[in-house]
Scaffold this motif. Sequence first.
Motif, PDB file in Angstrom:
ATOM      1  N   GLY A 108      -4.172  12.499  12.652  1.00 17.73           N
ATOM      2  CA  GLY A 108      -5.541  12.037  12.529  1.00 17.73           C
ATOM      3  C   GLY A 108      -5.754  11.129  11.330  1.00 17.73           C
ATOM      4  O   GLY A 108      -5.028  11.201  10.339  1.00 17.73           O
ATOM      5  N   ILE A 109      -6.737  10.259  11.460  1.00 18.55           N
ATOM      6  CA  ILE A 109      -7.152   9.402  10.345  1.00 18.55           C
ATOM      7  C   ILE A 109      -8.618   9.701  10.081  1.00 18.55           C
ATOM      8  O   ILE A 109      -9.452   9.668  11.002  1.00 18.55           O
ATOM      9  CB  ILE A 109      -6.953   7.910  10.685  1.00 18.55           C
TER      10      ILE A 109
ATOM     11  N   GLU B  95      -2.883  10.412   1.843  1.00 19.04           N
ATOM     12  CA  GLU B  95      -4.008   9.615   1.366  1.00 19.04           C
ATOM     13  C   GLU B  95      -3.539   8.188   1.151  1.00 19.04           C
ATOM     14  O   GLU B  95      -2.411   7.962   0.704  1.00 19.04           O
ATOM     15  CB  GLU B  95      -4.511  10.210   0.048  1.00 19.04           C
ATOM     16  N   MET B  96      -4.383   7.233   1.440  1.00 18.96           N
ATOM     17  CA  MET B  96      -4.032   5.843   1.133  1.00 18.96           C
ATOM     18  C   MET B  96      -5.299   5.024   0.931  1.00 18.96           C
ATOM     19  O   MET B  96      -6.396   5.445   1.306  1.00 18.96           O
ATOM     20  CB  MET B  96      -3.165   5.242   2.234  1.00 18.96           C
TER      21      MET B  96
ATOM     22  N   SER C  34       0.871  -1.165   0.000  1.00 17.00           N
ATOM     23  CA  SER C  34       0.000   0.000   0.000  1.00 17.00           C
ATOM     24  C   SER C  34       0.909   1.216   0.000  1.00 17.00           C
ATOM     25  O   SER C  34       2.077   1.120   0.382  1.00 17.00           O
ATOM     26  CB  SER C  34      -0.881   0.045   1.253  1.00 17.00           C
ATOM     27  N   THR C  35       0.371   2.341  -0.391  1.00 19.67           N
ATOM     28  CA  THR C  35       1.185   3.555  -0.421  1.00 19.67           C
ATOM     29  C   THR C  35       0.452   4.699   0.256  1.00 19.67           C
ATOM     30  O   THR C  35      -0.726   4.954  -0.040  1.00 19.67           O
ATOM     31  CB  THR C  35       1.516   3.959  -1.874  1.00 19.67           C
ATOM     32  N   ILE C  36       1.143   5.343   1.174  1.00 23.48           N
ATOM     33  CA  ILE C  36       0.647   6.597   1.745  1.00 23.48           C
ATOM     34  C   ILE C  36       1.234   7.719   0.900  1.00 23.48           C
ATOM     35  O   ILE C  36       2.449   7.906   0.862  1.00 23.48           O
ATOM     36  CB  ILE C  36       1.062   6.755   3.213  1.00 23.48           C
TER      37      ILE C  36
ATOM     38  N   GLY D  85     -10.686   0.765   3.251  1.00 24.69           N
ATOM     39  CA  GLY D  85     -10.916   1.588   2.060  1.00 24.69           C
ATOM     40  C   GLY D  85     -10.061   2.834   2.056  1.00 24.69           C
ATOM     41  O   GLY D  85      -9.108   2.976   2.834  1.00 24.69           O
ATOM     42  N   THR D  86     -10.419   3.763   1.181  1.00 24.63           N
ATOM     43  CA  THR D  86      -9.625   4.980   1.027  1.00 24.63           C
ATOM     44  C   THR D  86      -9.795   5.880   2.247  1.00 24.63           C
ATOM     45  O   THR D  86     -10.919   6.179   2.659  1.00 24.63           O
ATOM     46  CB  THR D  86     -10.051   5.743  -0.239  1.00 24.63           C
ATOM     47  N   ILE D  87      -8.677   6.295   2.801  1.00 20.97           N
ATOM     48  CA  ILE D  87      -8.712   7.162   3.976  1.00 20.97           C
ATOM     49  C   ILE D  87      -7.739   8.321   3.787  1.00 20.97           C
ATOM     50  O   ILE D  87      -6.865   8.281   2.919  1.00 20.97           O
ATOM     51  CB  ILE D  87      -8.327   6.416   5.269  1.00 20.97           C
TER      52      ILE D  87
END
Lengths: 320, 214
Positions: free
Chosen positions: A115-116, A80-81, A54-56, A97-99
């Motif tokens: 924060g998320i 975003e990831m 995954s990529t942030i 999912g997308t956060i």
Amino acid sequence: MSSPRKFYAFAFMLCCLSCTIIEDTDILTSDQLDDLKLTAIDIVQETSARNSSSTIRIIKDSAMNLSTSNGTITRYVEMEMDGFAAGKLKFRSGVTGTITLYQSYLSDGRPHTFGIVKNNVIVELHRYRYGTNNRLNVINFFLGEDNLVYHDSMVYNSDGNISSMIREAPGDPAMNVTITMEYGGGNPVTVSRVRAGSLELQQSNGNCPNNSQQQNCIAYFRSIAGQGGNNGNMTVVIKNDHGISLLNEVSIEDFRMDNGNTGQESDAYFFHPLMINKQDLALGEDLMSIYMVDWWDPRSYTTGSAIQHERVRFKYNYGL
Amino acid sequence: MNVFDLNTIMDYKRTAITIGLLLCFISATAQFRLPSFDIAVKAGFLSMSDDRHTSNGNHYNFTYESITWQAEANLHLGQRLAIGWFYNKKLYGNYHGDSDNDGTAASDRDASHLMYGINLRLSGGRAPKFRPYVQVKYYWLETVVQYPGYRVAADMNGVAAGVGVMLRVSNKLYINLIEGELSMITKNEKVLFADSNLFAQLRAGLTYNFSKRK
């Protein structure tokens, strides 16, 4: 061709080869190095079942000037990831999912809030609060915007290390605990033992290269009950790969082995902001060890045949 | 014009000046004697230590190690003295990091270098078999280390001194059995090798003599 002409030809050829290998975008000075910014963090999960990544992505890194009771926030980073593809690493809130992730910084680079966010709703929040001497005093962890799960107050010893952390859990007083730390293991000293009630995490660097603690590798084990009432030692290994003053990779390895026996259950890890921002905190490496009590989710221990070790790698990408 | 453009222009300028001076010198000496020169191809090993203190207080010992190839062209100014140009580059290069506690690897990075400059060689004599020699060099050296998403480079120059011994195979062909060299860094851009002053090389190879004299 005469000899002098041959010599001129060879000399000219060597001179022509003597062009530069340095490119315009290469870092030559400390100022240029300081200008490098984090652009993305690749998170690679290597499990016995499969590998996934995954990529942030850093989508905003902007200056701001917001005065708060805890200081002036001068930098805001938005990331975003698309969530985690494998289950080795997961969010405490269970969000998928997308956060969006965000991090704000005080003027001297200390983290202020992490924060998320999912669909414009805060699902996890970590607040860092500092004392008058700029020393980290409190970390608050919220699930959602207002649900305070842990209020952790740091206590320092005379060496400037965190000797204990007083944890208050307003929603579940049974979780109130004083987490204590011991230090040792080389120069600089590292957290050698963490105790939180009956839970004990002990540094044991047999799984680091050369079987010893060092700045780029530190390992811990915790005893956990297994099948048939047998206790086993579950191990985690944290490795850092440093570049030129920048952190390039942090890997968390699940060594599924104990004194020649192999634990068949694989551990899971909860995502913690220290996994991506520990280098921004004065005692970030120690906090990474202390907060194992939160981010390390060991499974029950069983013995069995040899099984592949698993790991999660955080690869930091920088650019100008 | 940014600093990169200026550095590039300066690189070309200093190379051009060096080439010009060398060619002028060669042309002048060629008026008074029979021209004689040799070319050499060598392979060797280069090791550069780079102790580093990071901003968070940690100390690491990095080392750039390279298997190198080198080409040379040397004009003979007499029976013992020769001046020339050399060009040295990596066949394999690695920038290796150790921590200061027990020397276990912290990282390995792909790295490369380019070294070139002027070489002055003084041979020990015209012995029938083994011919020792000493040489001094003025060199330019560039190193580049690859990190994820960026490269860190160093632009250095300095002087080097070394000794070696050649085995005469025929009138024209010599084997450079061993050549050791110690280099001193006199100028550095201060990111890589900021606290390094010395590095060493070992080489061996072949020299072909285009001499008209027997």
